[in-house]
Scaffold this motif. Structure first.
Motif, mmCIF file in Angstrom:
data_model
loop_
_atom_site.group_PDB
_atom_site.id
_atom_site.type_symbol
_atom_site.label_atom_id
_atom_site.label_comp_id
_atom_site.label_asym_id
_atom_site.label_seq_id
_atom_site.Cartn_x
_atom_site.Cartn_y
_atom_site.Cartn_z
ATOM 1 N N ASP A 1 -6.077 55.848 2.029
ATOM 2 C CA ASP A 1 -6.553 57.231 2.117
ATOM 3 C C ASP A 1 -7.136 57.573 3.488
ATOM 4 O OD1 ASP A 1 -8.971 55.876 2.090
ATOM 5 O OD2 ASP A 1 -9.829 57.031 0.430
ATOM 6 N N THR B 1 -16.939 51.889 -1.954
ATOM 7 C CA THR B 1 -16.463 53.087 -1.277
ATOM 8 C C THR B 1 -17.659 54.006 -1.090
ATOM 9 O OG1 THR B 1 -14.768 54.812 -1.266
ATOM 10 C CG2 THR B 1 -15.848 54.384 -3.360
ATOM 11 N N GLN B 2 -17.475 55.031 -0.279
ATOM 12 C CA GLN B 2 -18.563 55.968 -0.046
ATOM 13 C C GLN B 2 -17.992 57.356 0.106
ATOM 14 O OE1 GLN B 2 -21.304 54.592 2.848
ATOM 15 N NE2 GLN B 2 -22.395 56.508 2.991
ATOM 16 N N ASP B 3 -18.553 58.308 -0.613
ATOM 17 C CA ASP B 3 -18.118 59.692 -0.484
ATOM 18 C C ASP B 3 -18.469 60.181 0.916
ATOM 19 O OD1 ASP B 3 -17.164 59.836 -3.117
ATOM 20 O OD2 ASP B 3 -19.180 60.226 -3.872
ATOM 21 N N PRO B 4 -17.645 61.060 1.489
ATOM 22 C CA PRO B 4 -17.899 61.520 2.858
ATOM 23 C C PRO B 4 -19.110 62.439 2.998
ATOM 24 C CG PRO B 4 -15.960 62.617 1.956
ATOM 25 C CD PRO B 4 -16.405 61.598 0.949
ATOM 26 N N ALA B 5 -19.671 62.907 1.893
ATOM 27 C CA ALA B 5 -20.829 63.806 1.982
ATOM 28 C C ALA B 5 -22.005 63.085 2.632
ATOM 29 C CB ALA B 5 -21.219 64.294 0.585
ATOM 30 N N ALA C 1 -24.610 60.311 1.048
ATOM 31 C CA ALA C 1 -24.028 59.626 -0.109
ATOM 32 C C ALA C 1 -24.213 58.122 0.039
ATOM 33 C CB ALA C 1 -22.551 59.965 -0.235
ATOM 34 N N ARG D 1 -20.908 52.962 -3.377
ATOM 35 C CA ARG D 1 -20.871 52.639 -4.800
ATOM 36 C C ARG D 1 -19.763 51.624 -5.073
ATOM 37 N NH1 ARG D 1 -16.839 55.962 -7.130
ATOM 38 N NH2 ARG D 1 -16.194 57.589 -5.694
ATOM 39 N N GLU E 1 -12.861 50.899 3.136
ATOM 40 C CA GLU E 1 -13.712 50.393 2.067
ATOM 41 C C GLU E 1 -14.380 49.112 2.582
ATOM 42 O OE1 GLU E 1 -11.094 53.185 0.441
ATOM 43 O OE2 GLU E 1 -10.381 51.309 1.294
ATOM 44 N N ARG F 1 -9.792 56.223 4.860
ATOM 45 C CA ARG F 1 -11.215 55.877 4.936
ATOM 46 C C ARG F 1 -11.370 54.405 4.561
ATOM 47 N NH1 ARG F 1 -12.863 60.258 1.084
ATOM 48 N NH2 ARG F 1 -13.801 58.474 0.077
#
Length: 193
Positions: A89, A115-119, A122, A125, A93, A91
């Motif tokens: 994707d 992984t980590q959300d781009p916000a 964040a 997790r 991990e 991004r």
């Protein structure tokens, strides 16, 4: 050799050197056109590369994650990490080898994918468990290459082998396929350590 005296130019002979508004306009047009034409630098492919789209995504920080590992009051220890884009994707991990920090012996490892959300703000997790502690193995040489997680797993040939001294070694690989991690060929003929 005799030299003839130089002839001085008269105003009539230099009429073509007088500046007029048309000359200034022509000069300005040439300068403007020269500014539009840039000399070629680098390779032609470099001109076709897309512009960077902001800063590069960073891999999740393994120290900032919460792991589903019950250490019965003992702290957890992240002993190895590796980063890479496992699902394609764009991004990265993080893969983390985590164990209980028991202070003695060789507690088994769990291997988690983070992984980590781009916000902004964040937290990393856990999205997958590749190796769980009931398998009673220790992970070493953890790497991510070509979207594949590889680890050397140290284990025991039987219950009589002391937990401090693993006597078997296997090579394990996991790859993301069809929406989940699949364990690829593992060296099933475990070698003695």
């Amino acid at each position: 050799m005799l030299h003839t005296p130089a002839t001085l130019a008269t105003p009539d002979t230099l009429a073509h050197t007088r500046t007029r508004p048309l000359h200034w306009l022509a000069t300005a047009a040439v300068i403007a056109a020269a500014g539009l034409v840039q000399p070629a630098t680098g390779s032609p492919a470099a001109a076709e590369e897309p512009a960077a789209q902001g800063p590069q995504a960073t891999a999740p920080d393994a120290a900032a994650a919460t792991y589903p590992l019950d250490c019965k009051g003992a702290p957890q220890a992240v002993t190895a990490t590796a980063q890479g884009d496992l699902d394609g994707d764009g991004r990265p991990e993080t893969v983390a080898a985590v164990r209980c920090d028991a202070g003695s012996g060789t507690p088994p490892h769990a291997i988690y994918v983070l992984t980590q959300d781009p916000a902004e703000g964040a937290r990393p997790r856990v999205v997958a468990t590749l190796l769980d502690t009931p398998q009673r193995q220790t992970a070493t040489e953890l790497t991510v290459r070509d979207r594949t997680v590889t680890a050397s797993l140290l284990g025991y040939s039987g219950p009589e082998v002391p937990r401090c001294c693993p006597d078997k070694k296997q090579l394990a690989k996991w790859r993301w396929a069809d929406g989940k991690f699949r364990q690829e060929l593992t060296d099933s003929a475990a070698r003695s350590v």
